[in-house]
Design a protein around this motif. Structure first.
Motif, PDB file in Angstrom:
ATOM      1  N   UNK A  65       0.829  -1.204   0.000  1.00 26.27           N
ATOM      2  CA  UNK A  65       0.000   0.000   0.000  1.00 26.27           C
ATOM      3  C   UNK A  65       0.861   1.250   0.000  1.00 26.27           C
ATOM      4  N   UNK A  66       0.288   2.384  -0.412  1.00 21.88           N
ATOM      5  CA  UNK A  66       1.020   3.654  -0.424  1.00 21.88           C
ATOM      6  C   UNK A  66       1.545   3.996   0.962  1.00 21.88           C
ATOM      7  N   UNK A  67       0.727   3.817   1.969  1.00 21.94           N
ATOM      8  CA  UNK A  67       1.126   4.181   3.336  1.00 21.94           C
ATOM      9  C   UNK A  67       2.330   3.347   3.773  1.00 21.94           C
ATOM     10  N   UNK A  68       2.266   2.027   3.507  1.00 18.88           N
ATOM     11  CA  UNK A  68       3.372   1.159   3.910  1.00 18.88           C
ATOM     12  C   UNK A  68       4.652   1.561   3.169  1.00 18.88           C
ATOM     13  N   UNK A  69       4.485   1.907   1.882  1.00 18.43           N
ATOM     14  CA  UNK A  69       5.646   2.302   1.087  1.00 18.43           C
ATOM     15  C   UNK A  69       6.319   3.541   1.690  1.00 18.43           C
ATOM     16  N   UNK A  71       6.091   4.604   4.820  1.00 21.83           N
ATOM     17  CA  UNK A  71       6.681   4.257   6.122  1.00 21.83           C
ATOM     18  C   UNK A  71       8.025   3.545   5.947  1.00 21.83           C
ATOM     19  N   UNK A  72       8.042   2.560   5.062  1.00 23.37           N
ATOM     20  CA  UNK A  72       9.283   1.775   4.917  1.00 23.37           C
ATOM     21  C   UNK A  72      10.354   2.582   4.204  1.00 23.37           C
ATOM     22  N   UNK A  73      10.006   3.105   2.989  1.00 16.44           N
ATOM     23  CA  UNK A  73      11.021   3.774   2.171  1.00 16.44           C
ATOM     24  C   UNK A  73      11.371   5.159   2.660  1.00 16.44           C
ATOM     25  N   UNK A  74      10.414   5.826   3.323  1.00 18.01           N
ATOM     26  CA  UNK A  74      10.655   7.224   3.692  1.00 18.01           C
ATOM     27  C   UNK A  74      11.113   7.413   5.117  1.00 18.01           C
ATOM     28  N   UNK A  75      10.832   6.457   5.997  1.00 19.32           N
ATOM     29  CA  UNK A  75      11.165   6.662   7.411  1.00 19.32           C
ATOM     30  C   UNK A  75      12.049   5.534   7.973  1.00 19.32           C
ATOM     31  N   UNK A  76      11.588   4.277   7.845  1.00 21.79           N
ATOM     32  CA  UNK A  76      12.303   3.197   8.534  1.00 21.79           C
ATOM     33  C   UNK A  76      13.688   2.956   7.914  1.00 21.79           C
ATOM     34  N   UNK A  77      13.730   2.773   6.585  1.00 23.97           N
ATOM     35  CA  UNK A  77      15.028   2.492   5.944  1.00 23.97           C
ATOM     36  C   UNK A  77      16.012   3.662   6.127  1.00 23.97           C
ATOM     37  N   UNK A  78      15.610   4.941   5.843  1.00 17.85           N
ATOM     38  CA  UNK A  78      16.556   6.041   6.074  1.00 17.85           C
ATOM     39  C   UNK A  78      17.015   6.112   7.526  1.00 17.85           C
ATOM     40  N   UNK A  79      16.095   5.865   8.483  1.00 17.36           N
ATOM     41  CA  UNK A  79      16.485   5.951   9.895  1.00 17.36           C
ATOM     42  C   UNK A  79      17.530   4.889  10.212  1.00 17.36           C
ATOM     43  N   UNK A  80      17.327   3.677   9.684  1.00 20.86           N
ATOM     44  CA  UNK A  80      18.293   2.608   9.949  1.00 20.86           C
ATOM     45  C   UNK A  80      19.656   2.951   9.331  1.00 20.86           C
ATOM     46  N   UNK A  81      19.630   3.478   8.102  1.00 25.39           N
ATOM     47  CA  UNK A  81      20.893   3.831   7.436  1.00 25.39           C
ATOM     48  C   UNK A  81      21.620   4.911   8.244  1.00 25.39           C
ATOM     49  N   UNK A  82      20.886   5.972   8.635  1.00 28.72           N
ATOM     50  CA  UNK A  82      21.529   7.062   9.376  1.00 28.72           C
ATOM     51  C   UNK A  82      22.039   6.584  10.732  1.00 28.72           C
ATOM     52  N   UNK A  83      21.255   5.708  11.375  1.00 29.04           N
ATOM     53  CA  UNK A  83      21.680   5.185  12.666  1.00 29.04           C
ATOM     54  C   UNK A  83      22.977   4.397  12.506  1.00 29.04           C
TER      55      UNK A  83
END
Ligand SMILES: [Cu+2]
Length: 315
Positions: A65-69, A71-83
């Protein structure tokens, strides 16, 4: 043209490390570069796909879904990379700041527009040139006499500011013998661009010989011309700004000239140290470094020749 500007072999590069600390920093840089490339390729791929998919498929349901996309691509993955990159950065910066009791202590003071270099344990004062033994940790206490400068030898260590009244510490260990160029990396006035220096990493034996020679006072002039040069130097305003250990000249405004003849350059790497350049420098330092804080002297040609003979013999 911009790319060609990066092609000069003479410019020191942070990704060509010759010291243990710069090697760690270069490691972080390559990691960030690699992650950046992967992110770029993925995002560019998605953009291209979205642009070329066309309206024909637009109405077909996507598997996520758009929302999941978002959340995953815009928040979770970037946060993990930056962390992840944050953890690597912090652990690396901590690792390269560890004090070492075997370290050779050096004090470097930024002055408009040159560097005073002192080895407190060896009793050495010089300028614009640091000699260091390969393989031994170096601990530099950085200070400034006037404004904020920044001490940077890209191939050996990270960049650290020199701040008046706030000493900073820089540590590195040179791994390979060689001459590594450094620059002032914080704009500090007219001659900021001519505030270079060099770190000369050499074998412990060669360093020991240099240090022993450098700790000695100036040698007695061996020619009549040089003897007259010493007299001119000591009796004129030169002595008010420059020190030559072993003579009454004990000024502290400009570089210590006790062993100036052994240095590779004059004026913080403005020109190579040749008798000709030295004569020009004494007559009109402004010619090489407009705005320099050494005044122009009304001094006869004969006196200049004598002072040049005297100073060039101080090795
Ligand atoms: Cu500077």
């Amino acid at each position: 043209v911009l790319l060609l500007a990066a092609c000069s072999g003479a410019s020191p590069s942070t990704v060509d490390p010759k010291g243990s600390e710069s090697r760690e920093i270069a490691g972080v840089w390559w990691l960030m570069f690699g992650v950046g490339v992967v992110v770029y390729v993925v995002v560019a791929g998605l953009v291209i796909r979205a642009a070329t998919r066309g309206r024909r498929h637009a109405r077909r349901e996507s598997r996520i879904s758009d929302a999941a996309f978002i959340w995953i691509g815009g928040i979770i993955v970037p946060a993990l990379i930056l962390l992840g990159l944050g953890v690597v950065t912090v652990t690396t910066s901590n690792a390269i700041r560890q004090p070492d009791s075997r370290a050779l202590r050096v004090e470097v003071t930024g002055v408009r527009w040159w560097w005073q270099v002192r080895y407190p344990d060896e009793g050495i004062t010089t300028a614009n040139e640091l000699h260091v033994p390969v393989g031994r940790p170096i601990q530099i206490r950085l200070g400034s006499r006037d404004v904020i400068h920044s001490f940077w030898v890209p191939q050996l260590a990270g960049k650290v500011d020199t701040i008046p009244g706030q000493p900073n510490t820089l540590r590195f260990t040179a791994e390979t013998a060689g001459t590594y160029l450094g620059e002032c990396a914080e704009f500090c006035g007219l001659q900021h661009a001519h505030m270079g220096f060099a770190v000369i990493a050499e074998s412990p034996g060669a360093f020991g010989r240099w240090a022993a020679r450098e700790a000695r006072p100036a040698s007695e002039p061996t020619s009549e011309l040089a003897a007259r040069g010493e007299m001119v130097f000591v009796r004129s305003s030169c002595a008010g700004c420059h020190t030559v250990r072993g003579t009454p000249a004990a000024g502290d405004v400009g570089p210590d000239l006790t062993h100036v003849g052994s240095r590779g350059t004059l004026g913080a790497r403005a020109v190579t140290n040749t008798p000709d350049h030295l004569a020009h420098w004494i007559r009109a330092p402004d010619f090489f470094k407009p705005g320099v804080l050494m005044p122009t002297h009304q001094i006869s040609g004969d006196d200049v020749d004598a002072v040049v003979a005297y100073l060039e013999a101080q090795r």
